[in-house]
Scaffold this active site. Structure first.
Site, short mmCIF file in Angstrom:
data_model
loop_
_atom_site.label_atom_id
_atom_site.label_comp_id
_atom_site.label_asym_id
_atom_site.label_seq_id
_atom_site.Cartn_x
_atom_site.Cartn_y
_atom_site.Cartn_z
N SER A 88 21.13 -83.86 -24.88
CA SER A 88 20.59 -84.51 -26.07
C SER A 88 21.11 -85.95 -26.14
O SER A 88 20.87 -86.73 -25.23
CB SER A 88 20.93 -83.70 -27.32
OG SER A 88 20.14 -84.10 -28.41
N GLU B 293 12.27 -76.79 -27.30
CA GLU B 293 13.10 -77.85 -27.86
C GLU B 293 12.91 -78.05 -29.36
O GLU B 293 13.87 -78.15 -30.14
CB GLU B 293 12.79 -79.19 -27.16
CG GLU B 293 13.12 -79.25 -25.69
CD GLU B 293 14.58 -79.57 -25.40
OE1 GLU B 293 15.38 -79.63 -26.35
OE2 GLU B 293 14.91 -79.76 -24.22
N HIS C 150 16.42 -76.08 -28.54
CA HIS C 150 17.21 -77.24 -28.13
C HIS C 150 18.68 -76.86 -28.01
O HIS C 150 19.27 -76.32 -28.93
CB HIS C 150 17.03 -78.34 -29.19
CG HIS C 150 17.71 -79.63 -28.87
ND1 HIS C 150 17.29 -80.47 -27.87
CD2 HIS C 150 18.78 -80.25 -29.46
CE1 HIS C 150 18.05 -81.55 -27.84
NE2 HIS C 150 18.97 -81.44 -28.79
#
Length: 538
Positions: free
Chosen positions: A215, A333, A427
């Site tokens: 990320s 995600e 995610h």
């Protein structure tokens, strides 16, 4: 003589006890930075909370990191350092964890090593959290399992939010290079420089270093690949769910973002801080909370020095670090990041009309990939692909074209608690698997079953990642061969087990590449979360 006095059995027991005590004794390393005493964790030694730069407090707030002071004696390194100051959480999520004490004095790192006398490959982990939250002490990032694969693991803290990324005209004026911002990124570079000087003392090879992050940590990997300051400090890169977004420029408004200095000056006015002296005198937590509530946007800054150009342009010009890359993203995600997805219109006709208005001659292809027949799934997929899928493939394509074999993955693994919550392959859900920490997730994280099947997938991912860190080729004994990305667009899918494939999501990359290129040409449109139904007219 001992055996004669005590008997053979008693002597052997005493020797075994002495050997066990020696093995369990706290490990001590004397590095150029100073001596540290860590902890023995089975066959792994860990050293935590080691300062790599001076505390950025008082007059050192919003300045480049300075070297940490050398200490006398042996420093205790059995506890994590404080997490960097971050906004007080207003809501709890599956990512929420108790990070304990926070402080501006937070520029520390942690080391897990299989052998302090060895020469092992090194993986440097950069945590995620939108450059605003997170810490190297999170249990997900414990490096012991990877260290058992023969890798020295280092995790780092770096300045976050307004304390790490503020630009301001007065900060630029006091800089010899006339720049400001990017302090958190300069912290990451300082950590890599510390590792270069010191990691050999912990059994790591300073000439075999991989940077890795997920990320915002993946974004940081892209920043480091783009920054001349980091050149030569790493040899490979791992970018998990990274995003190659447009970035504010220091002194001019471009690509739909205000100049970073202007945004910083506006924040100072909102905080009623007429000078740097007043800003530096504000209490750190209050400043951070007020800046976050005031909408301060935390990004790197294109300043011509730390970040010379937009990341996309750096890669297009071939100016990025020439290193092999392992990159990928998760199929779900956006399922845990729905704030990034635009709301659906009332009906399919409205969806199609909006897409045609925004995408013009690209609309037919968009609607083929993301049809109106299931708007919710299409919106999730379009947002995922425009951010994470396009970035991952662009990254491995660029490095492959530069002659550096690189590897693409898709994490598409689900399990009952996640799937029941509508969070299939959400995610960051790959993190417990690639770190080997299936039972060390945050409190609200969907619980991973303690089964042989889950452990098997994790073992394979740990082995692939460790192998890539070691020599740039992800391999795992007993698992399929992972082919480098090439003309067939090879990738590895992680489902119930690793499954190799080719031609991931046909049409996805060309569509989003075309959209980004049109936004770049327009010059007044960002390329980030505003995609699909939230896209400007291309």
């Amino acid at each position: 003589m001992i055996a004669k006095l005590l008997g053979v059995g008693t002597a052997l027991a005493l020797l075994a006890s002495a050997a066990a005590a020696a093995a369990a004794s706290p490990p001590v390393v004397t590095a150029p930075a100073g001596a540290v005493r860590g902890a023995a964790e089975g066959e792994i030694a860990s050293f935590k909370g080691i300062p790599y730069a001076a505390p950025p407090v008082g007059e050192r707030r919003w300045r480049p990191p300075a070297p940490a002071a050398h200490w006398d004696g042996v420093r205790d390194a059995t506890r994590f350092g404080a997490a960097c100051i971050q906004p007080t959480p207003l809501v709890q999520s599956i990512y929420s964890a108790d990070l304990g004490r926070t402080s501006e004095d937070c520029l520390t790192l942690n080391v897990w090593t299989p052998d302090v006398a060895g020469k092992a490959p090194v993986m440097v982990w950069i945590h995620g959290g939108a450059l605003v939250t997170g810490s190297s002490k999170e249990t997900l990032y414990d490096g012991a399992r990877l260290a058992r694969e023969g890798v020295v693991v280092v995790s780092i803290n770096y300045r976050l939010g307004v304390l790490g990324w503020l630009s301001h005209p007065d900060l630029s004026a006091e800089s010899p290079a006339n720049i400001s911002g990017n302090y958190g990124l300069m912290d990451q570079v300082a950590a890599l420089e510390w590792i270069k000087r010191n990691i050999a003392s912990f059994g790591g090879d300073p000439d075999n270093v991989a940077i890795a992050g997920e990320s915002a940590g993946g974004l940081s990997v892209l920043y480091l690949m783009s920054s001349p300051l980091a050149r030569g400090l790493f040899d490979r890169a791992i970018a998990q769910s990274a995003y190659m977004i447009s970035t504010p420029e220091l002194k001019q408004a471009r690509h739909g973002a205000p100049a970073a200095e202007a945004a910083g000056a506006a924040l100072a006015r909102a905080l009623q801080a007429p000078s740097l002296r007043v800003l530096r005198g504000m209490e750190a937590q209050d400043l951070t909370d007020r800046a976050a509530l005031g909408g301060f946007a935390t990004f790197g800054v294109i300043d011509g020095v730390v970040l010379p150009r937009q990341i996309v342009e750096v890669f297009d010009r071939g100016e990025q670090a020439p290193v092999p890359v392992l990159a990928g993203f998760n199929s779900g995600e956006i399922r845990s990041l729905r704030m990034l997805a635009p709301p659906a219109p009332g009906d399919a006709a409205g969806y199609e009309r909006s897409i045609r208005e925004r995408y013009g001659d690209l609309a037919d292809e968009f609607l083929r990939l993301y049809p109106s027949s299931d708007m919710d799934e299409s919106i999730l997929a379009a947002s995922r692909d425009a951010l994470y899928g396009w970035t991952s493939e662009r990254l491995v394509r660029s490095q492959t074209a530069a002659g550096r074999p690189s590897y693409l993955y898709l994490f598409d693994h689900g399990y009952p608690a996640a799937d029941t919550a509508g969070l299939h392959a959400f995610h960051a859900s790959e993190l417990p698997y690639m770190f080997g920490n299936l039972q060390r997730t945050p409190p609200r994280w969907p619980a991973i079953p303690d089964t042989a099947a889950e452990a098997g997938l994790s073992d394979a991912m740990v082995a692939y990642w460790a192998s890539f860190v070691r020599d740039g080729r992800p391999q795992a004994v007993g698992s399929p061969a992972w082919s480098p990305y090439g003309d067939d667009r090879a990738f590895m899918a992680f489902r119930a087990s690793p499954v190799p494939g080719v031609n991931l999501f046909p049409g996805m990359f060309p569509l989003h590449e075309a959209a980004v290129q049109r936004r770049r040409a327009a010059g007044d449109q960002p390329w980030n979360w505003n995609t699909g139904l939230a896209s400007p007219r291309l």
